[in-house]
Design a protein around this motif. Sequence first.
Motif, PDB file in Angstrom:
ATOM      1  N   ALA A  67      -2.856 -59.985 -81.694  1.00  0.00           N
ATOM      2  CA  ALA A  67      -3.630 -60.084 -80.460  1.00  0.00           C
ATOM      3  C   ALA A  67      -3.524 -58.778 -79.701  1.00  0.00           C
ATOM      4  N   ALA A  68      -4.580 -58.456 -78.934  1.00  0.00           N
ATOM      5  CA  ALA A  68      -4.601 -57.232 -78.139  1.00  0.00           C
ATOM      6  C   ALA A  68      -5.176 -57.544 -76.766  1.00  0.00           C
ATOM      7  N   ALA A  69      -4.631 -56.864 -75.739  1.00  0.00           N
ATOM      8  CA  ALA A  69      -5.081 -57.042 -74.355  1.00  0.00           C
ATOM      9  C   ALA A  69      -5.789 -55.782 -73.906  1.00  0.00           C
ATOM     10  N   SER A  70      -6.959 -55.933 -73.307  1.00  0.00           N
ATOM     11  CA  SER A  70      -7.801 -54.779 -73.009  1.00  0.00           C
ATOM     12  C   SER A  70      -7.973 -54.558 -71.510  1.00  0.00           C
ATOM     13  N   GLY A  71      -8.413 -53.353 -71.185  1.00  0.00           N
ATOM     14  CA  GLY A  71      -8.727 -53.000 -69.808  1.00  0.00           C
ATOM     15  C   GLY A  71     -10.040 -53.551 -69.337  1.00  0.00           C
ATOM     16  N   GLU A  72     -10.746 -54.279 -70.190  1.00  0.00           N
ATOM     17  CA  GLU A  72     -12.022 -54.900 -69.814  1.00  0.00           C
ATOM     18  C   GLU A  72     -11.873 -56.382 -69.488  1.00  0.00           C
ATOM     19  N   GLY A  73     -10.619 -56.875 -69.459  1.00  0.00           N
ATOM     20  CA  GLY A  73     -10.390 -58.241 -68.991  1.00  0.00           C
ATOM     21  C   GLY A  73     -10.379 -59.302 -70.056  1.00  0.00           C
ATOM     22  N   ASP A  74     -10.232 -58.914 -71.319  1.00  0.00           N
ATOM     23  CA  ASP A  74     -10.225 -59.938 -72.363  1.00  0.00           C
ATOM     24  C   ASP A  74      -9.004 -59.794 -73.262  1.00  0.00           C
ATOM     25  N   VAL A  75      -8.725 -60.867 -74.002  1.00  0.00           N
ATOM     26  CA  VAL A  75      -7.687 -60.908 -75.023  1.00  0.00           C
ATOM     27  C   VAL A  75      -8.385 -61.173 -76.352  1.00  0.00           C
ATOM     28  N   GLN A  76      -8.164 -60.295 -77.315  1.00  0.00           N
ATOM     29  CA  GLN A  76      -8.844 -60.407 -78.606  1.00  0.00           C
ATOM     30  C   GLN A  76      -7.851 -60.821 -79.678  1.00  0.00           C
ATOM     31  N   LEU A  77      -8.230 -61.841 -80.430  1.00  0.00           N
ATOM     32  CA  LEU A  77      -7.414 -62.364 -81.518  1.00  0.00           C
ATOM     33  C   LEU A  77      -8.048 -61.974 -82.847  1.00  0.00           C
ATOM     34  N   SER A  86     -11.137 -57.299 -64.660  1.00  0.00           N
ATOM     35  CA  SER A  86      -9.874 -56.638 -64.330  1.00  0.00           C
ATOM     36  C   SER A  86      -8.999 -56.543 -65.569  1.00  0.00           C
ATOM     37  N   PRO A  87      -8.203 -55.478 -65.688  1.00  0.00           N
ATOM     38  CA  PRO A  87      -7.420 -55.278 -66.914  1.00  0.00           C
ATOM     39  C   PRO A  87      -6.411 -56.388 -67.175  1.00  0.00           C
ATOM     40  N   VAL A  88      -6.175 -56.639 -68.458  1.00  0.00           N
ATOM     41  CA  VAL A  88      -5.079 -57.496 -68.907  1.00  0.00           C
ATOM     42  C   VAL A  88      -3.960 -56.557 -69.347  1.00  0.00           C
ATOM     43  N   TYR A  89      -2.804 -56.637 -68.695  1.00  0.00           N
ATOM     44  CA  TYR A  89      -1.747 -55.658 -68.897  1.00  0.00           C
ATOM     45  C   TYR A  89      -0.705 -56.053 -69.945  1.00  0.00           C
ATOM     46  N   CYS A  90      -0.529 -57.342 -70.187  1.00  0.00           N
ATOM     47  CA  CYS A  90       0.566 -57.745 -71.079  1.00  0.00           C
ATOM     48  C   CYS A  90       0.232 -59.081 -71.730  1.00  0.00           C
ATOM     49  N   LEU A  91       0.809 -59.307 -72.895  1.00  0.00           N
ATOM     50  CA  LEU A  91       0.659 -60.594 -73.586  1.00  0.00           C
ATOM     51  C   LEU A  91       1.855 -60.799 -74.498  1.00  0.00           C
ATOM     52  N   GLU A  92       2.178 -62.069 -74.727  1.00  0.00           N
ATOM     53  CA  GLU A  92       3.295 -62.416 -75.601  1.00  0.00           C
ATOM     54  C   GLU A  92       3.019 -63.743 -76.291  1.00  0.00           C
ATOM     55  N   PHE A  93       3.225 -63.792 -77.610  1.00  0.00           N
ATOM     56  CA  PHE A  93       3.221 -65.048 -78.352  1.00  0.00           C
ATOM     57  C   PHE A  93       4.525 -65.796 -78.063  1.00  0.00           C
ATOM     58  N   ASN A  94       4.464 -67.116 -78.163  1.00  0.00           N
ATOM     59  CA  ASN A  94       5.656 -67.956 -78.035  1.00  0.00           C
ATOM     60  C   ASN A  94       6.163 -68.256 -79.436  1.00  0.00           C
ATOM     61  N   SER A  95       7.345 -67.754 -79.784  1.00  0.00           N
ATOM     62  CA  SER A  95       7.858 -67.921 -81.143  1.00  0.00           C
ATOM     63  C   SER A  95       8.396 -69.321 -81.394  1.00  0.00           C
TER      64      SER A  95
END
Length: 503
Positions: free
Chosen positions: A419-429, A450-459
Motif C-alpha cells: 500500500a502507498a499513501a499519496s499527497g493527493e489524498g488517496d491510499v492505493q493498494l 489533502s495529503p495522506v502522511y502515514c499508513l500501517e497494516f495491522n499484523s
Amino acid sequence: RCAPPRPALFYRLYPLDHFADLVLISFQKSCQTAGIATAESSAQARTHADAQVQTEAPEEPAAMAPVSQYDTLRLEAFLRRVEAMVIRELNNNWQSHAFDGYEVNWTEQQQTVSCLHTLVYPLAQGQGLHVTGISWNSTGSVLACAYGRLDDGDWSTLKSYVCTWNLDRQGLNPQQPSVVVEVPSAVMCLAFHPTQPSHIAGGLYSGEVLVWDMSRPEDPLLWRTGLTDDTHTDPVYQVLWLPEPRHSHRFQVLSAATDGKVLLWRGSGAGQLRLTKGFALAVQQLPRSTKLKKPPRGETEVGVTSVAFSSFDSSLFVLGTEGGFPLKCSLASEAAALTRMPSSVPLRAPVQFTFSPHGGPVYSVSCSPFHRNLFLSAGTDGHVHLYSMLQAQPLTSLQLSHKYLFAVRWSPVRPLVFAAASGEGDVQLFDLQKSSQKPTVSITQTQDGSPVYCLEFNSQQTQLLAAGDAKGTVKVWQLSTAFTEQGPREAEDLDQLEAEITT
C-alpha cells in the motif's frame, strides 16, 4: 268457559235383520301421469393393479469385534509394503504444478474495502495539526496516533499530542481517545513496543526521543534522551524498536534524523535513554557514483528520512535520505564515521551500497517480510521503486501520484501486496499478482485532496489498515479478503516476478 263446537256426526241405522242384505257400494277413480323416459349408461374404471412388499425385521447392530493380534500384524505388513509407493506419489504431488493458481475459497469473499472507523482528536484538529505517525500495538487492538506538522515552518515550540484508541473496547468514541499525552514539541513519528502493548517510543521535532507507558495516564513518561550532545539536532523522522543482540527479550530504541545520525538508545532506571551505539552518514563516505547535491554551509552530513530493517538479517537495514538515495547499511559496521559531531560513543559509517536515486527525498522505505532481497521506496517524485539488494537500478518504477508519496508498506500477510499513501489524498493498494502497473484499489482518504502522511497494516488483525492525513484524521479501513488471504505458491510467484523483471 264454552267448549269449541264439535263437528256433527251422522249415522244411519239399519235393523239387524237387514245385515244380510247389506250391499256395499264402492266408487272407482283413476288418473293418467306423463310418460316416464328411461335410459341406461355404463362407465369404465381405469386399469389398476395390486402389489405387495414384504419388509424384514430390523437386525440389531453387531458389536465390533476386537482386532485380533493376527489382524494387527497383517495391517502392519500391508503398510510396510505400500509405504515406498505412497511416499513416491506424495513427492510427485508436491512437485506437481497441476493446481498452480487454484485458490480454495471456503467462504464468500468480501468484495469491498470499507471505512470501519474515523478517529479524530478535536483539540488537535482545532490547532491545525497533522497526523504524522501511527502504530498498532502488539495485540493489534490499540492504535496510536502522533500529532505534529510536516509542512514548512518552525514547529519546535508547538504543543502536540500522542493519542491512543482501543478499538476492541465497547462504546468506542471516535472523537475521544482512550489516552491523551501532551508533548511540548511536535511529534514526528512513533512506534509501539514489539511485546509491551503499552510502551510507545516517539521522535520529536526538537530532536528528542521519548518513551511513554500508556498504562500510566497520570504520569506516562518513562524515558527521554534529554537535550545533551548525544541528542539529535534535527527533527527525528523515524523510531524503531530493535532486540538487543544477546538479549532477544530486551529491546533498544533506534532513532534516525535529518542531522545524518542513526542512534541506538537503552532505557535506564533514572528515566533516561542512554546512547549505546551510533552511526553517522557523511557525503565523503558514500560511493563515488553517488551524485549528491553540494551540502549547504559546508555541511557533510546526509539527512535520514526513513528506516526499514530486513526480516531475514537483523543487522541489515535500508535508509531513505533527503538526497533521494536509498542506502544499504549494516549495524555490524566498524568503520569510523568522518564527522565532527559530538558523541559519547564512537560514531560508525554504516553504508555498504547505494541504490539509484529518486527525483527527490525518499520519505518511506519498506523491506519485504517474504523475500530477503526486495524492498520498496517512495518519494517526493511520486514514484514507488521496487529494488533488489543485489543491484543498484530499481527492478521497476511505478508513478502513483503527480504529487509526493509519503508512505509505502508491504502487507504482512500477502507477499505480493503493498500500500502507498499519496499527497493527493488517496491510499492505493497494489496486488502484483493481478497487475504490476496499476493499483487494484484506490481508496479516497480525504475529500479535498489533502495529503495522506502515514499508513500501517495491522499484523494481528490483518483485515485492518490505518492511515493518517493532514486533516488530523485517522481512518481505519477494513480490507477485503482478496488482500488478506494468501494464495498458493504466492511467495514463489514473488521470486518469479523478481526473475522476470531482472531479465
